[in-house]
Scaffold this motif. Sequence first.
Motif, PDB file in Angstrom:
ATOM      1  N   LEU A  92       0.852  -1.184   0.000  1.00 37.19           N
ATOM      2  CA  LEU A  92       0.000   0.000   0.000  1.00 37.19           C
ATOM      3  C   LEU A  92       0.889   1.235   0.000  1.00 37.19           C
ATOM      4  CD1 LEU A  92      -2.967   0.946   0.162  1.00 37.19           C
ATOM      5  CD2 LEU A  92      -2.727   0.940   2.658  1.00 37.19           C
ATOM      6  N   ALA A  93       0.642   2.147  -0.932  1.00 36.63           N
ATOM      7  CA  ALA A  93       1.454   3.348  -1.070  1.00 36.63           C
ATOM      8  C   ALA A  93       0.595   4.593  -0.899  1.00 36.63           C
ATOM      9  CB  ALA A  93       2.158   3.377  -2.420  1.00 36.63           C
ATOM     10  N   LEU A  94       1.232   5.643  -0.395  1.00 30.88           N
ATOM     11  CA  LEU A  94       0.606   6.954  -0.262  1.00 30.88           C
ATOM     12  C   LEU A  94       1.448   7.937  -1.063  1.00 30.88           C
ATOM     13  CD1 LEU A  94      -1.335   9.036   1.069  1.00 30.88           C
ATOM     14  CD2 LEU A  94       0.285   9.139   2.984  1.00 30.88           C
ATOM     15  N   ASP A  95       0.853   8.566  -2.069  1.00 31.33           N
ATOM     16  CA  ASP A  95       1.555   9.559  -2.875  1.00 31.33           C
ATOM     17  C   ASP A  95       1.040  10.941  -2.491  1.00 31.33           C
ATOM     18  OD1 ASP A  95       3.204  10.711  -4.782  1.00 31.33           O
ATOM     19  OD2 ASP A  95       1.707  10.497  -6.380  1.00 31.33           O
ATOM     20  N   LEU A  96       1.905  11.740  -1.887  1.00 32.33           N
ATOM     21  CA  LEU A  96       1.528  13.057  -1.389  1.00 32.33           C
ATOM     22  C   LEU A  96       1.846  14.120  -2.430  1.00 32.33           C
ATOM     23  CD1 LEU A  96       3.029  12.692   2.211  1.00 32.33           C
ATOM     24  CD2 LEU A  96       0.641  12.409   1.524  1.00 32.33           C
ATOM     25  N   GLY A  97       0.942  15.084  -2.581  1.00 30.08           N
ATOM     26  CA  GLY A  97       1.132  16.098  -3.604  1.00 30.08           C
ATOM     27  C   GLY A  97       1.154  15.448  -4.973  1.00 30.08           C
ATOM     28  N   CYS A  98       0.170  14.608  -5.231  1.00 32.53           N
ATOM     29  CA  CYS A  98       0.192  13.750  -6.423  1.00 32.53           C
ATOM     30  C   CYS A  98       0.020  14.514  -7.715  1.00 32.53           C
ATOM     31  CB  CYS A  98      -0.860  12.660  -6.307  1.00 32.53           C
ATOM     32  SG  CYS A  98      -2.571  13.291  -6.370  1.00 32.53           S
ATOM     33  N   GLY A  99      -0.495  15.752  -7.658  1.00 36.73           N
ATOM     34  CA  GLY A  99      -0.703  16.501  -8.882  1.00 36.73           C
ATOM     35  C   GLY A  99      -1.621  15.766  -9.833  1.00 36.73           C
ATOM     36  N   LEU A 100      -1.158  15.553 -11.047  1.00 37.43           N
ATOM     37  CA  LEU A 100      -1.968  14.903 -12.073  1.00 37.43           C
ATOM     38  C   LEU A 100      -1.891  13.390 -12.004  1.00 37.43           C
ATOM     39  CD1 LEU A 100      -1.191  17.269 -15.075  1.00 37.43           C
ATOM     40  CD2 LEU A 100      -3.047  17.408 -13.404  1.00 37.43           C
ATOM     41  N   GLY A 101      -1.190  12.839 -11.005  1.00 37.52           N
ATOM     42  CA  GLY A 101      -1.248  11.412 -10.731  1.00 37.52           C
ATOM     43  C   GLY A 101      -0.258  10.550 -11.483  1.00 37.52           C
ATOM     44  N   GLU A 102       0.757  11.128 -12.114  1.00 35.54           N
ATOM     45  CA  GLU A 102       1.690  10.320 -12.906  1.00 35.54           C
ATOM     46  C   GLU A 102       2.440   9.309 -12.049  1.00 35.54           C
ATOM     47  OE1 GLU A 102       5.323  10.905 -16.151  1.00 35.54           O
ATOM     48  OE2 GLU A 102       4.892  12.490 -14.677  1.00 35.54           O
ATOM     49  N   LEU A 103       2.999   9.754 -10.923  1.00 36.93           N
ATOM     50  CA  LEU A 103       3.724   8.836 -10.045  1.00 36.93           C
ATOM     51  C   LEU A 103       2.767   7.820  -9.433  1.00 36.93           C
ATOM     52  CD1 LEU A 103       6.179   7.799  -8.537  1.00 36.93           C
ATOM     53  CD2 LEU A 103       5.872   9.659  -6.872  1.00 36.93           C
ATOM     54  N   ALA A 104       1.575   8.248  -9.046  1.00 27.45           N
ATOM     55  CA  ALA A 104       0.600   7.325  -8.458  1.00 27.45           C
ATOM     56  C   ALA A 104       0.255   6.204  -9.439  1.00 27.45           C
ATOM     57  CB  ALA A 104      -0.663   8.090  -8.054  1.00 27.45           C
ATOM     58  N   ARG A 105       0.067   6.565 -10.700  1.00 27.01           N
ATOM     59  CA  ARG A 105      -0.253   5.533 -11.694  1.00 27.01           C
ATOM     60  C   ARG A 105       0.925   4.589 -11.915  1.00 27.01           C
ATOM     61  NH1 ARG A 105      -2.769  10.125 -13.821  1.00 27.01           N
ATOM     62  NH2 ARG A 105      -1.035  10.568 -15.246  1.00 27.01           N
ATOM     63  N   HIS A 106       2.138   5.136 -11.889  1.00 28.01           N
ATOM     64  CA  HIS A 106       3.317   4.275 -12.032  1.00 28.01           C
ATOM     65  C   HIS A 106       3.408   3.284 -10.876  1.00 28.01           C
ATOM     66  CE1 HIS A 106       7.410   2.934 -12.745  1.00 28.01           C
ATOM     67  NE2 HIS A 106       7.680   3.230 -11.479  1.00 28.01           N
ATOM     68  N   LEU A 107       3.169   3.755  -9.667  1.00 28.78           N
ATOM     69  CA  LEU A 107       3.234   2.864  -8.506  1.00 28.78           C
ATOM     70  C   LEU A 107       2.150   1.790  -8.583  1.00 28.78           C
ATOM     71  CD1 LEU A 107       3.897   5.483  -5.663  1.00 28.78           C
ATOM     72  CD2 LEU A 107       5.556   3.900  -6.678  1.00 28.78           C
ATOM     73  N   ALA A 108       0.970   2.182  -9.040  1.00 26.15           N
ATOM     74  CA  ALA A 108      -0.105   1.196  -9.196  1.00 26.15           C
ATOM     75  C   ALA A 108       0.286   0.141 -10.222  1.00 26.15           C
ATOM     76  CB  ALA A 108      -1.405   1.890  -9.601  1.00 26.15           C
ATOM     77  N   GLY A 109       0.920   0.581 -11.291  1.00 28.08           N
ATOM     78  CA  GLY A 109       1.370  -0.359 -12.293  1.00 28.08           C
ATOM     79  C   GLY A 109       2.499  -1.249 -11.814  1.00 28.08           C
ATOM     80  N   SER A 110       3.173  -0.837 -10.735  1.00 23.45           N
ATOM     81  CA  SER A 110       4.278  -1.621 -10.170  1.00 23.45           C
ATOM     82  C   SER A 110       3.809  -2.597  -9.105  1.00 23.45           C
ATOM     83  CB  SER A 110       5.320  -0.672  -9.559  1.00 23.45           C
ATOM     84  OG  SER A 110       5.820   0.222 -10.525  1.00 23.45           O
ATOM     85  N   GLY A 111       2.503  -2.595  -8.800  1.00 23.54           N
ATOM     86  CA  GLY A 111       1.981  -3.571  -7.853  1.00 23.54           C
ATOM     87  C   GLY A 111       1.435  -3.003  -6.565  1.00 23.54           C
ATOM     88  N   TYR A 112       1.528  -1.681  -6.360  1.00 28.67           N
ATOM     89  CA  TYR A 112       0.968  -1.061  -5.152  1.00 28.67           C
ATOM     90  C   TYR A 112      -0.501  -0.733  -5.357  1.00 28.67           C
ATOM     91  CZ  TYR A 112       5.600  -0.113  -3.073  1.00 28.67           C
ATOM     92  OH  TYR A 112       6.852  -0.212  -2.505  1.00 28.67           O
ATOM     93  N   ARG A 113      -1.272  -0.775  -4.280  1.00 25.66           N
ATOM     94  CA  ARG A 113      -2.531  -0.045  -4.209  1.00 25.66           C
ATOM     95  C   ARG A 113      -2.185   1.344  -3.683  1.00 25.66           C
ATOM     96  NH1 ARG A 113      -6.123  -1.883  -0.340  1.00 25.66           N
ATOM     97  NH2 ARG A 113      -4.419  -2.973   0.708  1.00 25.66           N
ATOM     98  N   VAL A 114      -2.689   2.382  -4.316  1.00 21.56           N
ATOM     99  CA  VAL A 114      -2.180   3.726  -4.065  1.00 21.56           C
ATOM    100  C   VAL A 114      -3.303   4.658  -3.606  1.00 21.56           C
ATOM    101  CG1 VAL A 114      -0.916   5.689  -5.027  1.00 21.56           C
ATOM    102  CG2 VAL A 114      -0.436   3.367  -5.848  1.00 21.56           C
ATOM    103  N   ASP A 115      -3.044   5.363  -2.491  1.00 23.15           N
ATOM    104  CA  ASP A 115      -3.843   6.520  -2.107  1.00 23.15           C
ATOM    105  C   ASP A 115      -3.067   7.749  -2.559  1.00 23.15           C
ATOM    106  OD1 ASP A 115      -5.738   4.925  -0.878  1.00 23.15           O
ATOM    107  OD2 ASP A 115      -4.780   5.045   1.093  1.00 23.15           O
ATOM    108  N   ALA A 116      -3.650   8.533  -3.432  1.00 23.16           N
ATOM    109  CA  ALA A 116      -2.983   9.715  -3.974  1.00 23.16           C
ATOM    110  C   ALA A 116      -3.720  10.955  -3.494  1.00 23.16           C
ATOM    111  CB  ALA A 116      -2.967   9.656  -5.503  1.00 23.16           C
ATOM    112  N   VAL A 117      -2.998  11.878  -2.857  1.00 21.40           N
ATOM    113  CA  VAL A 117      -3.648  13.063  -2.295  1.00 21.40           C
ATOM    114  C   VAL A 117      -2.986  14.328  -2.822  1.00 21.40           C
ATOM    115  CG1 VAL A 117      -4.267  11.797  -0.200  1.00 21.40           C
ATOM    116  CG2 VAL A 117      -2.207  13.201  -0.210  1.00 21.40           C
ATOM    117  N   ASP A 118      -3.787  15.336  -2.978  1.00 20.23           N
ATOM    118  CA  ASP A 118      -3.329  16.666  -3.350  1.00 20.23           C
ATOM    119  C   ASP A 118      -4.384  17.630  -2.823  1.00 20.23           C
ATOM    120  OD1 ASP A 118      -1.139  17.622  -5.726  1.00 20.23           O
ATOM    121  OD2 ASP A 118      -2.640  19.101  -5.132  1.00 20.23           O
TER     122      ASP A 118
END
Length: 347
Positions: free
Chosen positions: A41-67
């Motif tokens: 489980l990953a938390l992406d802070l200041g995710c903006g448009l979600g590019e890093l969050a989507r990459h992490l999801a594609g790498s196997g994480y479930r992601v909470d992305a906040v901005d």
Amino acid sequence: MAYVKRAEWDAHYADGGRFRELGDGERRLLAEHVPAPAGGLALDLGCGLGELARHLAGSGYRVDAVDWSEAALAEARSTGEAGVTYRRLDIERDDLSQLPHPSYDLITIRLGWAFVGDRTRVLNRLRERLRPGGALCVITPVADAVPDDRRDIALDEEEIGLLGAGWAFADRYDADGLAMFVLRGPSPTAPRYAGKGRPSPHALTGAGVVVTDRAGRVLLGWSVRGVWELPGGKNDADEDFAAAAVRELQEETSLTADPAGARVRAILMDSVHGIPRVTAAVRVTAFTGEPVVTEPRLVHRWEWHEVGDLPWLGGPLFTPSAHVLDVMWPGVLPGLPAVHRYPVADG
């Protein structure tokens, strides 16, 4: 760093503003140093448009992305990426209990740490959100790699040192010219205390001592400078006011007293020749000996005075001594110069 208002971030994204795209070097380092564990489980802070969050999801994480920019989140949600949940949250001002999960295997913040004002407090709260073995990953520009007019988006070496403090492992990697920090093992350090170098002399500090004989008369000395004054003087380094009072009393009059029996009744502050002057009003009730002039270069003689006679001494009272006497016998001395007085409760 200046606090950027939410409306400014919304305008940035609404006007088509973008940040640097996730680079191949960043992707490689993320895969190497923070791969997704089973059920990660990953938390992406200041995710903006979600590019890093989507990459992490594609790498196997479930992601909470906040901005905290609704404009950015609206665009990020439009991608419909599976495995990412978006939420508006200000990590600096909102309660982190609003996060969807209590703890995470990975917390990331990319290109945003320099915009956080209360970094130390936020960092402490993020430590609390890491699962055992989890990592905090901060990706940021560094000050020596950006122009001076872009300094507000980067961290300097001092700020980087604060970021890495309190972790068992703080590894730094180069990611296509950005610095990537992978922090593991929250390890709060014991409090430390330090000065800021040798200070410039700023104030006079000392104590005035009130002692009375069995008849309630107070001891004053006639100074070589033509004023009546209480025993007392400046405190030495590392010496508290009570200890300074007892030491000065013995040095100036030969009277001996126990510092444990000396009581600070008030702290007084005025100024002399533009210099702040702090005087502790100290009461000593038990002593031995008889007053003797031990420092004739300073005091001609010591005399016991009736308290009611203090306004009629025939000579001026040293101003700090007058303020101390007024602490012990309020109102006896009329027309005193102004002073800031801070009474001390008797513990």
